[in-house]
Design an enzyme around this catalytic site. Structure first.
Site, PDB file in Angstrom:
ATOM      1  N   LYS A  87       6.558  -2.147  -7.988  1.00  0.00           N
ATOM      2  CA  LYS A  87       7.720  -1.289  -8.227  1.00  0.00           C
ATOM      3  C   LYS A  87       8.988  -2.128  -8.409  1.00  0.00           C
ATOM      4  O   LYS A  87       9.746  -1.940  -9.355  1.00  0.00           O
ATOM      5  CB  LYS A  87       7.889  -0.305  -7.077  1.00  0.00           C
ATOM      6  CG  LYS A  87       9.034   0.682  -7.292  1.00  0.00           C
ATOM      7  CD  LYS A  87       9.271   1.556  -6.079  1.00  0.00           C
ATOM      8  CE  LYS A  87       8.131   2.489  -5.812  1.00  0.00           C
ATOM      9  NZ  LYS A  87       8.446   3.460  -4.735  1.00  0.00           N
ATOM     10  N   GLU A 123       3.426 -11.808  -3.088  1.00  0.00           N
ATOM     11  CA  GLU A 123       2.031 -12.073  -3.430  1.00  0.00           C
ATOM     12  C   GLU A 123       1.734 -11.715  -4.880  1.00  0.00           C
ATOM     13  O   GLU A 123       1.084 -12.474  -5.609  1.00  0.00           O
ATOM     14  CB  GLU A 123       1.096 -11.280  -2.503  1.00  0.00           C
ATOM     15  CG  GLU A 123       1.230 -11.614  -1.031  1.00  0.00           C
ATOM     16  CD  GLU A 123       2.158 -10.679  -0.295  1.00  0.00           C
ATOM     17  OE1 GLU A 123       1.933 -10.462   0.904  1.00  0.00           O
ATOM     18  OE2 GLU A 123       3.097 -10.152  -0.927  1.00  0.00           O
ATOM     19  N   GLY A 147       3.919   3.764  -2.140  1.00  0.00           N
ATOM     20  CA  GLY A 147       2.846   2.924  -2.658  1.00  0.00           C
ATOM     21  C   GLY A 147       1.463   3.464  -2.366  1.00  0.00           C
ATOM     22  O   GLY A 147       0.593   3.482  -3.240  1.00  0.00           O
ATOM     23  N   ARG A 148       1.233   3.935  -1.139  1.00  0.00           N
ATOM     24  CA  ARG A 148      -0.108   4.406  -0.768  1.00  0.00           C
ATOM     25  C   ARG A 148      -0.399   5.801  -1.301  1.00  0.00           C
ATOM     26  O   ARG A 148      -1.495   6.316  -1.093  1.00  0.00           O
ATOM     27  CB  ARG A 148      -0.270   4.369   0.752  1.00  0.00           C
ATOM     28  CG  ARG A 148       0.799   5.113   1.534  1.00  0.00           C
ATOM     29  CD  ARG A 148       0.715   4.752   3.025  1.00  0.00           C
ATOM     30  NE  ARG A 148       1.760   5.328   3.839  1.00  0.00           N
ATOM     31  CZ  ARG A 148       2.973   4.825   3.998  1.00  0.00           C
ATOM     32  NH1 ARG A 148       3.324   3.720   3.344  1.00  0.00           N
ATOM     33  NH2 ARG A 148       3.867   5.399   4.787  1.00  0.00           N
ATOM     34  N   GLU A 171      -0.975   3.056   7.816  1.00  0.00           N
ATOM     35  CA  GLU A 171       0.385   2.724   7.406  1.00  0.00           C
ATOM     36  C   GLU A 171       1.279   3.952   7.516  1.00  0.00           C
ATOM     37  O   GLU A 171       2.482   3.836   7.753  1.00  0.00           O
ATOM     38  CB  GLU A 171       0.402   2.178   5.977  1.00  0.00           C
ATOM     39  CG  GLU A 171       1.714   1.515   5.591  1.00  0.00           C
ATOM     40  CD  GLU A 171       1.628   0.761   4.278  1.00  0.00           C
ATOM     41  OE1 GLU A 171       1.264  -0.439   4.310  1.00  0.00           O
ATOM     42  OE2 GLU A 171       1.894   1.357   3.222  1.00  0.00           O
ATOM     43  N   HIS A 215     -27.800   0.345   9.924  1.00  0.00           N
ATOM     44  CA  HIS A 215     -28.494  -0.865  10.356  1.00  0.00           C
ATOM     45  C   HIS A 215     -27.513  -1.904  10.888  1.00  0.00           C
ATOM     46  O   HIS A 215     -27.872  -3.071  11.038  1.00  0.00           O
ATOM     47  CB  HIS A 215     -29.309  -1.433   9.193  1.00  0.00           C
ATOM     48  CG  HIS A 215     -30.407  -0.519   8.743  1.00  0.00           C
ATOM     49  ND1 HIS A 215     -31.691  -0.601   9.239  1.00  0.00           N
ATOM     50  CD2 HIS A 215     -30.407   0.525   7.874  1.00  0.00           C
ATOM     51  CE1 HIS A 215     -32.439   0.345   8.679  1.00  0.00           C
ATOM     52  NE2 HIS A 215     -31.681   1.036   7.847  1.00  0.00           N
ATOM     53  N   LYS A 220       6.730  -9.647   6.078  1.00  0.00           N
ATOM     54  CA  LYS A 220       7.168 -10.278   4.835  1.00  0.00           C
ATOM     55  C   LYS A 220       8.347 -11.212   5.083  1.00  0.00           C
ATOM     56  O   LYS A 220       8.403 -12.346   4.578  1.00  0.00           O
ATOM     57  CB  LYS A 220       7.569  -9.206   3.809  1.00  0.00           C
ATOM     58  CG  LYS A 220       6.428  -8.339   3.297  1.00  0.00           C
ATOM     59  CD  LYS A 220       6.983  -7.315   2.315  1.00  0.00           C
ATOM     60  CE  LYS A 220       5.906  -6.391   1.785  1.00  0.00           C
ATOM     61  NZ  LYS A 220       6.455  -5.373   0.865  1.00  0.00           N
TER      62      LYS A 220
END
Length: 553
Positions: free
Chosen positions: A214, A220, A275-276, A361, A392, A512
């Site tokens: 955005k 990153e 964002g999510r 979050e 398993h 951050k």
């Protein structure tokens, strides 16, 4: 500047329903799921609901009719209806950032009107989606060609968090709808190995890079984007090649232009899209390219169908309300801090990871909307893996561990692939696991079956472990959209009861900031902070000694 919430938040502990539920929790500890099924033999037909093509069976949750009544009463006393209206109306429910959280507008049908500060946003959404569709159609029809004239056959999405998890999850889930001529890869981690693997074996002449950020400043993402840009320039010659090989999803046109991406290659979105909650915005461009605009529209229709169900269905028939309130019951009254999500579908392999961000979050908060500390638990720890593989591995703990872990089973009833008998086996395992968790295997049953006496205690399973089962007829784009929106609104429901802001993430921001300072200290571009604790200072020194001034070999 702080801003008051659009509607007031009541402390749930002050409600009559909360007090009733606290008393019920003490009583229900003496009641097992075997007991309630014996008392209510038709429970499997009554403790269920359906909406937007998703069916929910919550009969194996440790709830009674009285508990359900009080859970619904708690929703009323906390004014969930008013908060739901505020969310859908574009009011600034994200109070710490003074923003709306209007992800529902991203999937609103053409002709809808949804306003923020008096301005309709649906038209802007439709305009952005039309641009996405033109790009997707051009790539899928081979009209979009690289600088050498060859068609695009590889698409690499660079993002992190919501700019990565949603599109990566949808790509796996909707693989049977994907144009298989296209190779899709996703990069989020700043680990250099991630970018190396993403570009391995690809030809720059046939590759399109999508940079999703955005602000176009996410550290990153921009480091990965710089590597991808250099790879394209080295392989194709000159930055003028980027116009045919690089797109951006961002709101920062000056930054994208400075990076070398033409304005015509940038699709924006808005600060009211968290964002999510963004995979159905332009962040989903790679999804639209992969499955096509028509199927992407079906995905949005599934989102909208669940939006409508959440907004209109009575609480007791409302899937997000039921799941949200049962989650409150398990978290706050039965003391279960985690939820295991077990999709019995390999295509939904990334769905638990997607839910981790969406749920934790959003609701991993320690203060209420007014800034006061909560005096009750908030949020649940979401985790999981697909069945039957999970049976398993960690299912042993679900059945016989000392912690009670509620489970959300997700079943897809049909498959587009051959070998339907395998799908039947898969679903039989899902049903068997939910039954085993609920009813266990008693010492009496084991003895009657001839188990050796010295093994009875080891084989015994007490059961009474709660679970819900969600089923969809097929994993279509519509069904996936509805399933995602179901969990979105479940999260919102819980945030209202807890009185917290589900739409900010200040805990992410601190990490951050600290990482930037520490990176400078490692590289020597700034003096190490003298206030660092001895552990942090020692780790910085060790990393610096090995990576900046490696020892001679």
């Amino acid at each position: 500047m702080s801003h008051p919430p659009p509607t007031s938040f009541r402390n749930p502990r002050t409600t009559t329903a909360w007090n009733n539920l606290s008393a019920a929790a003490l009583h229900i500890k003496d009641i097992t799921l075997r007991d309630v099924f014996a008392r209510e033999p038709m429970r499997g037909h009554t403790y269920c609901a359906e909406g937007a093509g998703v069916a929910l069976d919550y009969s194996k949750q440790r709830v009674t009719l009285e508990v359900l009544d009080d859970l619904m009463r708690l929703a009323v006393e906390c004014d969930l209806d008013a908060h739901r209206t505020a969310l859908f109306s574009g009011l600034k429910v994200n109070t710490t950032e003074h923003r709306a959280a209007l992800h529902t507008a991203l999937r609103a049908p053409i002709g809808s009107t949804i306003a923020i500060d008096g301005t309709d946003v649906v038209g802007d959404v439709q305009t952005a989606r039309a641009r996405m569709a033109r790009i997707a159609d051009a790539i899928r029809s081979d009209k979009w060609r690289g600088t050498t004239g060859r068609p695009i056959r590889n698409v690499v999405n660079i993002g992190i968090g919501g700019s990565d998890l949603g599109p990566a999850m949808a790509d796996r889930a909707l693989d049977s709808y994907v144009d298989q001529r296209l190779t899709r890869r996703f990069v989020a981690n700043v680990d250099p190995g991630a970018m190396t693997r993403a570009l391995r074996g690809l030809d720059p002449a046939e590759t399109l890079i999508i940079v999703s950020s955005k602000t176009f400043t996410t550290h990153e993402t921009m480091m990965n984007a710089a590597i991808a840009r250099a790879w394209l320039v080295d392989g194709l010659g000159g930055t003028d090649t980027l116009a045919r090989h690089m797109l951006a999803v961002s709101t920062n046109l000056p930054a994208t232009s400075a990076f070398g991406i033409p304005d015509d290659n940038v699709i924006g979105f808005w600060d009211w899209v968290g964002g999510r909650y963004s995979m159905d915005s332009a962040i989903g461009l790679i999804t639209m390219i992969a499955i096509g605009p028509t199927h992407f529209d079906e995905l949005l229709a599934g989102f909208h169908a669940m939006d409508t169900h959440f907004y209109t269905a009575p609480f007791i028939e409302n899937l997000p309300v039921l799941m949200g309130m049962i989650g409150i019951w398990n978290r706050n009254f039965l003391g279960a801090p985690t939820v295991c999500v077990a999709p019995y579908s390999d295509a939904l392999r990334r769905f638990p990871a997607y839910l981790q961000q969406l749920t934790m979050e959003s609701n991993g908060k320690h203060v209420r909307q007014d800034g006061t500390a909560v005096d009750y638990d908030t949020g649940s720890i979401y985790w999981g893996e697909p069945g039957t593989s999970a049976q398993h591995s960690f299912f042993q703990m679900l059945h016989q561990g000392t912690s009670i872990i509620p489970v959300d089973f997700i079943g897809v009833l049909t498959t587009p692939h051959p070998h339907q008998e395998m799908q039947t086996t898969l679903l039989a395992n899902l049903i068997a696991q939910s039954r085993a968790l609920a009813f266990g295997h008693t010492a009496t049953e084991l003895s009657h079956e001839g188990a050796p006496p010295d093994l009875v205690a080891h084989k015994q399973m007490d059961g009474n472990r709660p679970s819900s089962t969600l089923t969809i007829d097929a994993l279509t784009p519509h069904a996936l959209g509805a399933l995602i929106a179901l969990y979105e609104h479940t999260v919102f429901t819980q945030s209202v009861i807890w009185g917290i802001n589900a739409f900010d993430q200040w805990g992410v921001e601190l990490g951050k900031h600290l990482a930037d300072d520490i990176e400078g200290a490692i590289l020597g571009s700034q003096k190490p902070d003298q206030s660092y604790d001895t552990s942090t200072a020692a780790l910085i020194a060790r990393v610096r000694d090995v990576t900046v001034s490696p020892p001679a070999r």
